[in-house]
Design a protein around this motif. Sequence first.
Motif, PDB file in Angstrom:
ATOM      1  N   SER A  52      35.376 -30.413  52.917  1.00 27.89           N
ATOM      2  CA  SER A  52      35.734 -29.129  52.297  1.00 27.89           C
ATOM      3  C   SER A  52      34.756 -28.045  52.718  1.00 27.89           C
ATOM      4  O   SER A  52      35.152 -26.948  53.104  1.00 27.89           O
ATOM      5  CB  SER A  52      35.722 -29.288  50.786  1.00 27.89           C
ATOM      6  OG  SER A  52      36.544 -30.367  50.419  1.00 27.89           O
ATOM      7  N   LEU A  53      33.472 -28.371  52.645  1.00 22.08           N
ATOM      8  CA  LEU A  53      32.488 -27.327  52.922  1.00 22.08           C
ATOM      9  C   LEU A  53      32.685 -26.768  54.325  1.00 22.08           C
ATOM     10  O   LEU A  53      32.673 -25.562  54.539  1.00 22.08           O
ATOM     11  CB  LEU A  53      31.078 -27.886  52.774  1.00 22.08           C
ATOM     12  CG  LEU A  53      30.618 -27.963  51.321  1.00 22.08           C
ATOM     13  CD1 LEU A  53      29.275 -28.654  51.221  1.00 22.08           C
ATOM     14  CD2 LEU A  53      30.551 -26.562  50.725  1.00 22.08           C
ATOM     15  N   PHE A 110      40.404 -15.576  44.613  1.00 25.37           N
ATOM     16  CA  PHE A 110      39.716 -14.396  45.146  1.00 25.37           C
ATOM     17  C   PHE A 110      40.531 -13.795  46.284  1.00 25.37           C
ATOM     18  O   PHE A 110      40.849 -12.605  46.296  1.00 25.37           O
ATOM     19  CB  PHE A 110      38.329 -14.825  45.625  1.00 25.37           C
ATOM     20  CG  PHE A 110      37.457 -13.699  46.058  1.00 25.37           C
ATOM     21  CD1 PHE A 110      36.935 -12.828  45.124  1.00 25.37           C
ATOM     22  CD2 PHE A 110      37.153 -13.513  47.401  1.00 25.37           C
ATOM     23  CE1 PHE A 110      36.124 -11.786  45.518  1.00 25.37           C
ATOM     24  CE2 PHE A 110      36.347 -12.480  47.809  1.00 25.37           C
ATOM     25  CZ  PHE A 110      35.820 -11.611  46.862  1.00 25.37           C
ATOM     26  N   GLY A 165      43.185 -19.729  39.357  1.00 21.40           N
ATOM     27  CA  GLY A 165      41.787 -19.711  39.792  1.00 21.40           C
ATOM     28  C   GLY A 165      40.886 -19.093  38.750  1.00 21.40           C
ATOM     29  O   GLY A 165      39.721 -19.442  38.648  1.00 21.40           O
ATOM     30  N   PHE A 174      39.425 -25.227  46.366  1.00 20.69           N
ATOM     31  CA  PHE A 174      38.585 -24.086  45.973  1.00 20.69           C
ATOM     32  C   PHE A 174      39.460 -23.084  45.231  1.00 20.69           C
ATOM     33  O   PHE A 174      39.799 -22.019  45.736  1.00 20.69           O
ATOM     34  CB  PHE A 174      37.976 -23.421  47.223  1.00 20.69           C
ATOM     35  CG  PHE A 174      36.782 -24.148  47.747  1.00 20.69           C
ATOM     36  CD1 PHE A 174      36.564 -25.483  47.435  1.00 20.69           C
ATOM     37  CD2 PHE A 174      35.845 -23.509  48.547  1.00 20.69           C
ATOM     38  CE1 PHE A 174      35.464 -26.162  47.914  1.00 20.69           C
ATOM     39  CE2 PHE A 174      34.733 -24.182  49.029  1.00 20.69           C
ATOM     40  CZ  PHE A 174      34.545 -25.526  48.715  1.00 20.69           C
ATOM     41  N   ALA A 175      39.828 -23.466  44.022  1.00 23.27           N
ATOM     42  CA  ALA A 175      40.801 -22.654  43.281  1.00 23.27           C
ATOM     43  C   ALA A 175      40.300 -21.221  43.154  1.00 23.27           C
ATOM     44  O   ALA A 175      41.023 -20.265  43.407  1.00 23.27           O
ATOM     45  CB  ALA A 175      41.016 -23.248  41.908  1.00 23.27           C
ATOM     46  N   ARG A 176      39.018 -21.091  42.809  1.00 17.07           N
ATOM     47  CA  ARG A 176      38.511 -19.730  42.536  1.00 17.07           C
ATOM     48  C   ARG A 176      38.525 -18.905  43.816  1.00 17.07           C
ATOM     49  O   ARG A 176      38.973 -17.764  43.831  1.00 17.07           O
ATOM     50  CB  ARG A 176      37.101 -19.807  41.978  1.00 17.07           C
ATOM     51  CG  ARG A 176      37.014 -20.670  40.747  1.00 17.07           C
ATOM     52  CD  ARG A 176      35.631 -20.640  40.145  1.00 17.07           C
ATOM     53  NE  ARG A 176      35.451 -21.668  39.136  1.00 17.07           N
ATOM     54  CZ  ARG A 176      35.213 -22.936  39.422  1.00 17.07           C
ATOM     55  NH1 ARG A 176      35.145 -23.320  40.675  1.00 17.07           N
ATOM     56  NH2 ARG A 176      35.051 -23.836  38.458  1.00 17.07           N
ATOM     57  N   LYS A 177      38.095 -19.531  44.897  1.00 15.71           N
ATOM     58  CA  LYS A 177      38.071 -18.803  46.173  1.00 15.71           C
ATOM     59  C   LYS A 177      39.487 -18.383  46.517  1.00 15.71           C
ATOM     60  O   LYS A 177      39.741 -17.223  46.889  1.00 15.71           O
ATOM     61  CB  LYS A 177      37.532 -19.722  47.271  1.00 15.71           C
ATOM     62  CG  LYS A 177      36.801 -19.006  48.363  1.00 15.71           C
ATOM     63  CD  LYS A 177      35.332 -18.811  48.035  1.00 15.71           C
ATOM     64  CE  LYS A 177      34.583 -18.252  49.236  1.00 15.71           C
ATOM     65  NZ  LYS A 177      34.953 -16.838  49.456  1.00 15.71           N
ATOM     66  N   ALA A 178      40.415 -19.318  46.350  1.00 12.46           N
ATOM     67  CA  ALA A 178      41.815 -19.002  46.641  1.00 12.46           C
ATOM     68  C   ALA A 178      42.236 -17.806  45.800  1.00 12.46           C
ATOM     69  O   ALA A 178      42.796 -16.827  46.319  1.00 12.46           O
ATOM     70  CB  ALA A 178      42.689 -20.205  46.308  1.00 12.46           C
ATOM     71  N   GLN A 237      35.434 -18.985  55.985  1.00  7.33           N
ATOM     72  CA  GLN A 237      34.531 -17.875  55.729  1.00  7.33           C
ATOM     73  C   GLN A 237      34.400 -17.040  56.992  1.00  7.33           C
ATOM     74  O   GLN A 237      34.420 -15.825  56.966  1.00  7.33           O
ATOM     75  CB  GLN A 237      33.170 -18.432  55.300  1.00  7.33           C
ATOM     76  CG  GLN A 237      32.283 -17.384  54.674  1.00  7.33           C
ATOM     77  CD  GLN A 237      33.025 -16.699  53.531  1.00  7.33           C
ATOM     78  OE1 GLN A 237      33.607 -17.358  52.683  1.00  7.33           O
ATOM     79  NE2 GLN A 237      33.023 -15.388  53.554  1.00  7.33           N
ATOM     80  N   VAL A 276      36.768 -14.147  57.915  1.00 11.62           N
ATOM     81  CA  VAL A 276      36.626 -12.819  57.301  1.00 11.62           C
ATOM     82  C   VAL A 276      35.812 -11.898  58.199  1.00 11.62           C
ATOM     83  O   VAL A 276      36.042 -10.698  58.251  1.00 11.62           O
ATOM     84  CB  VAL A 276      35.957 -12.972  55.931  1.00 11.62           C
ATOM     85  CG1 VAL A 276      35.984 -11.654  55.180  1.00 11.62           C
ATOM     86  CG2 VAL A 276      36.651 -14.065  55.134  1.00 11.62           C
ATOM     87  N   PHE A 277      34.855 -12.510  58.918  1.00  9.57           N
ATOM     88  CA  PHE A 277      33.928 -11.671  59.681  1.00  9.57           C
ATOM     89  C   PHE A 277      34.576 -11.080  60.914  1.00  9.57           C
ATOM     90  O   PHE A 277      34.239  -9.989  61.338  1.00  9.57           O
ATOM     91  CB  PHE A 277      32.724 -12.504  60.112  1.00  9.57           C
ATOM     92  CG  PHE A 277      31.814 -12.786  58.965  1.00  9.57           C
ATOM     93  CD1 PHE A 277      30.956 -11.790  58.506  1.00  9.57           C
ATOM     94  CD2 PHE A 277      31.822 -14.003  58.336  1.00  9.57           C
ATOM     95  CE1 PHE A 277      30.126 -12.046  57.449  1.00  9.57           C
ATOM     96  CE2 PHE A 277      30.983 -14.248  57.284  1.00  9.57           C
ATOM     97  CZ  PHE A 277      30.129 -13.271  56.825  1.00  9.57           C
ATOM     98  N   LYS A 312      43.222 -31.785  46.602  1.00 10.31           N
ATOM     99  CA  LYS A 312      42.820 -31.967  48.004  1.00 10.31           C
ATOM    100  C   LYS A 312      43.685 -33.027  48.669  1.00 10.31           C
ATOM    101  O   LYS A 312      44.064 -34.014  48.060  1.00 10.31           O
ATOM    102  CB  LYS A 312      41.360 -32.443  48.051  1.00 10.31           C
ATOM    103  CG  LYS A 312      40.393 -31.363  47.584  1.00 10.31           C
ATOM    104  CD  LYS A 312      38.973 -31.781  47.842  1.00 10.31           C
ATOM    105  CE  LYS A 312      37.976 -30.783  47.330  1.00 10.31           C
ATOM    106  NZ  LYS A 312      36.596 -31.200  47.541  1.00 10.31           N
TER     107      LYS A 312
END
Lengths: 159, 1263, 138
Positions: free
Chosen positions: B444-445, B488, B520, B482-486, B452, B455-456, B378
């Motif tokens: 971050s959140l 994804f 991720g 957000f490694a996993r989100k990245a 998020q 995307v919508f 970060k």
Amino acid sequence: MADETVFDFLHSELVNYVIEQSELKNKDAKDEDLSNLEYLGFSTGYRMIERLTKEMPRFKDELDTMKFICTDFWTAIYRKQIDNLRTNHQGVYVLQDNGFRFLNNISNGKQYLELAPRYVTFTCGVVRGGLANLGINSLVTAEVQSMPSCKFHIQVQRS
Amino acid sequence: MRSSVSYILSSSTTEPNMSHPDYEQYSHDHAALLILIRHIGSQLKPKTYNKFYDRISKLSTVKITDSSGQVRNIYVRYVKEYPVENNDWGDFQTHRRLLGLISIGKYDSQLELNEICRVHESLKVKYTSTLYDSRCILLKPNEVQSPGETSADESNKSSPDSDVIKDDDSSPYDSSSGDNLKSSSSTDDRSSVEKSAEDARKEKVEKLLEKLREEKTPDSKFTTPSNFKSRALFYAETEACDDLEQQLTEYVNSLFWVLESKRLEKSREKLERVSLLLAPFEKKDFVGLDMESRNNKKRCTGRVTKHLGDLCLQAGLLPESLTYYSNAAEILKSVNDWLWLGAAYEGLCAASALILYPNIQRTLPLHRNASLQEGSPKRTSISTTTNPDLTNPKKDVLNILTPEDIPKRYREAIIHYSKYQNAGIIETEASFKAARISVDQNYSLQAASFLQNVVFINITLSEQEKTQRFEMLSDLYTQIGFARKAAFCHRLAASRYVSAQNPTPNWSQCYNLMLQSFPGHKLSLDPTEMCTSPHQMGWPSLQIHLLTELVVAAKRMGHSALATRHQTFMLQTMWDHLTPTDQKELAIQLQSLSAQCEGAPVPLVLDNGVVIPPANLSNIPVCSGFTLKNLQPHLQPRKIQMAKQDIGPFLFTPINFGSLERKSNKPQSKMDFLWVENDLCEVTLKLVNPLPFELKVSNMRLLTAGVVFESIPETVILPSETPTSLTLNGTPKESGELELLGYSTHTLGVKSNCRLRFMKNFLPHYSIEVIPSLPVMEVKTSLPQSATFSTFQNFENVVTSASISLYNGESTECIITLTNTSQVAIEMLEVSIQSILEPNLQEQIFSWDAEEIQKQLPIVPNSSATINVRLYSAANFLASGFSGPELSSGVFGSSHAGSISLSMSAGPSSLPSRLNSPISHQSTMGGSFHSRRNDLNSSFRSSNSGQSSMTTQGCRSPGVLALPQHAASSVVEGQLQFRYSGGTGLLAGYCRSCSVFITLEMMPSLQVTNWDVLPAETSSQFYLVLDIANLTSQEMELHYTSSKHMLIEGHESCRIPVPVDRCPLSKLTKLYMENGIDERLDLDKICSDHIANLVDLRWQLSAIDTNGKATLKGITLTPNMLDIVRMSPLNWDVSINGDAVKPQEALSCEAGDCLEVSVKIGNSLEKALRHLSMSVQFYQDHQNGVCNYRLENRLATTGLSRVLVPTLEPQTSAEHNCNVLFFTPGQYKMDIQVAAPECVSATASISGHVWRFIPPVEINVSL
Amino acid sequence: MAICVAIIGKDNSPKYFACSNPDDEINLQYKVLSSLDVIEEKLNTANKVTDFRELFLGTLYSLESHKIYGYVTNTKIKFIIVVDSTNTALRDNEIRSMFRKIHSIYADNICNPFHIPGEPITSKSFHDKATSIMFGTV
């Protein structure tokens, strides 16, 4: 209350059993090997904590957790709370129980003092296990100066 | 955060709305002047263009002092292309207007120059609506050198390569950027000194630029066409173009001033009568609306105010912009102009952000492979970096937003945007900007929620743009950790690239993105990392899925090597998580993949620089054991120094077996045995094929380090699930330390190097000492191999064996041929025999000529040497006292110790005849005589036995003789040990040792069952009487003297007398001289040797013509025998009636005659004998063992029957005379004896000894 | 009803995963995995912000198709429930109670002597209970 006495009996049998086993294993060892007993406690605590903390809000910090150990946790097992909790805020906590349940039934005085370790080891394990599952790796030791009061020293292992 | 009331107001009709989202946008870009940098013409290399672009874009802010002397901080944003449609939104957000144009082109000819100019002009036309000013960077041909470009020349010289800009971007740029600062500051100075109106300033700038252009153009022989209205900057491509930054600064200046003027006139306009500003899609919404309505008036003013805010922001007047924005917000809210309200909020945020975090930088376009590392940590939030004393003063700026408010406002803005379908792009971009701010704020959140939201927003986007969107998302997610989100998003982007809708699927892009999604998912490309990590926290099922997709991508990409690699990787790392069926299928797939491109254990490098480390299949097959083998025992090198122990049977065991044991319990990497250079060495592997089908593993070799090692490839076919052990061979080519690191396999079409280091429960490596080369010797014998091997110690280095059976006493020769089969000459050769026999017997049986052997050295390669080993079946031909004890025990049990010891020692000579004699005197005489009797009868025994046995000889049945334990043949085993060495190995002090196992069966030939001695006719000789048993089944011809021989039937026995010279005193003298401790034994030994030497019994089995000789070695003799065997120390001289008595002859007389007996004894020793008592006694022998000594009434003696000789000096003699008179006829015997007293004598040797005159004198008395 | 229930261990490795439609499992796993980031972030902030002390973390994020809810026990075991976004019947409270149920069956399972803490959950009865919770039949 029957269930409690049952628990006491179970515990003392547990102690005897483990002592026996360890003696069978190595007779020449002068001081009895209580590590198994401690481990039994550990896994007990580790599993039990899951249940006990179910309704708990998330712990703020270490101290919060320790408070939980002193109150709810202790009550759940020993039907009483820890009488005194002290800490040096560097990860050392001293929990004092003035009438520790497993020592209550032993005549106080010096007579059986050297046998005391047997009856506190399991609890050390339980505490350590509980903390471990809560993400606090610690080293728990007990100290008995005069029956039936007992001091548990929790030393948090900072990694 | 989408507004619940979606798409109110928005018309569904497809308006020309901004179709090209710009995900790169930062909130700061609101303040930036947008400049397009275009690449024109084919001449210019893209690389050069990019260099220029990068260099230009370094200049992102310019400080400009305005008329009021206030320094404005002007931001510039450069783009490479800009869709003209986006310009339409310029009214909505002015930073979307393209204000500047810089085109870069290269020309070699006037034509090209013209072309470039034309394009530039057309571009100007394209963006004419918004364009303020433009520049055209023209790169003229290199050869043209102008005085103004000396610097360039130097730089040319300095760097031989033609293109400075291309090569060293760092040094010249730093310097030039330094210049840039100076230049800009200088402009500041200049501008600050003369405070004139802006138009004056403009002219100033114009002039300056003119000047610059002047010095640029003239030297060029090319000229820009007349219709070319723009400012051209001429550079040579090779040039460092030092003044580029300066030029740019000037350019930005010019832009600024135009902007500033625009702003001023806008701000001067009367807010009441401004026309309504519109977003592109709003056009028809307001058609026919009453512009005069109060509401719309407010709308207009609101929008204009907002617009002014934008302009101020761009013009670097942040506080002003803030006021405008907030006012605008007020107004617009009141008229529910959501879209523009959103814009106003966004403006607010942008301005505030610019004040709070002035130094947010656009992250330089990150390289794909760079993002392969674990998600970039970060960012440290800007808010923290900007130290409070900077932020605090900014607090008091009017209606600035607090850091917390910025995201809130953004959120509102986004919600408002979301109400308009056509504002999708705006919304998306806003979300990204908001996210970036939150990233910098380290919320971050919040950032996540903004992202998020993206995307919508459903907007019609090209696949390309969709993928870009996901990539951007993943980049930002990576930024907030957000490694996993990245990951994804990376995956989504990847799938986009190849989605069905995508007209131009791009597998390599897909592949790259897939790779980026690995971190991720806790996937590392290096199998070793995957395996070694104690608990990999990734999700196996996902990882497997991902890998499968990756393989597909690689395959479709046409990079089959990669496909193979990844498939291998999957099998290797995911094995435990795969179901058996999957394992099988994947393996088969791998096979088919590798069919196209074989997998090799080398890293693959992708175009973008990503390195795919090798993947080795170390678990197909599974290796459960890796054991270095010691050499064959007979090839094992041994230290020459330790020779002594070497032949000791127990030394090898600790080495050979010990090492194995030690490995089993305590593994150690250093082997405690040795390998030899140029010798074939072995390692055994235990392999298990985990696959359900048969697996062919080819080209298995050993991986080694250290000395050169030539490994021999092996191929093995492994059945399913059954442990197989395989031996890998190789030859070390040097001496020294050899390390075995693992083995290589080639299976399922994949070559793998399986290193023990990366495999479970193995040591990282095994090391072993290789010693210099030693010769190898092949051993052959002339004798047949022995059928059986005994369990003789350390027979493991036995190379061959020889067996032969010999009759005792027979001897033969065994020729052993040694052939040097190696390339090293044998320079040292030692031969030794080892057996369990005691040494002297051993050397009797085995013997060879050592010198002969040494003569044959060295044995050069492929030549051979021979050794003759003589084998002799040496046995004890004498029946050891088998019968004596048990026969006589019954007798002597009752008698005295002395006699027992006596008869025991006399065991062998147990002839039945003498049995009765002792019994007799037991019965006949009293104990008082005992000692004497004892001596007596023992004395007789010698003689008697002789005769009596003679008589009984005939009636001896072979049965008695057949002695089982002696009839059985015995087997002797020996190892002929060869220790040999040569060449460098010898210098290193090593040798090899091998041995020949020799089995020698000794068959009984003849045996001496009994023996006894008889006095011969001459006193110099005696007869050795032997009972010889022929233990063979053949007829045996026995030569027992030179002349005499006899035949003995098989299993028959016979008695032979062998005349032997008596043991001369010379051999004995020393006995009598000094008294040894056990001279009795010495005496025995001397005598028996004496006999053994003289007697040689040669036997011959004519039937199977073998012959041999028997020896009497170790024959035991009783004292009395000894007396006969050896010369007596006394020489007797007995005469009767004056004439000497000859042995064996009886003299006769008549009763009544008086015989004069004179006995003379001489001492033939070198010392005096003392206290001898000489006695003469008569008796009658009844020939039945009974002797009668009570002859008082049959004869009478005169003179002493016993005299004492005090001393008998050497070489002197004593004489005794007496007379005897016989009364009755009969046969008489005279026994003459000399007794030395018990223990009186100094020398024990003769103490208590009794010498007799043998044989006793016989006297026949007749009437 | 929910369409997926997942239990993730301290070390973020999957301990239990069940979903209504097996064909969808992989995709759901991807989603669940990516939601862990949010959980961790929330936990980090939770320590700072005291009002974040409920075990139930609410919506982690929502996609056009799914809503993903999170719940983290005091022992850092993460429960995740995925519901269909179109399913409006499930409000936070329903989700919360589902989590409670899961937590209690999980606690029971932990106390099952045959379960080794840290290992994936294989108990059949647990699976049955979990699925019935997922389908909202209890």
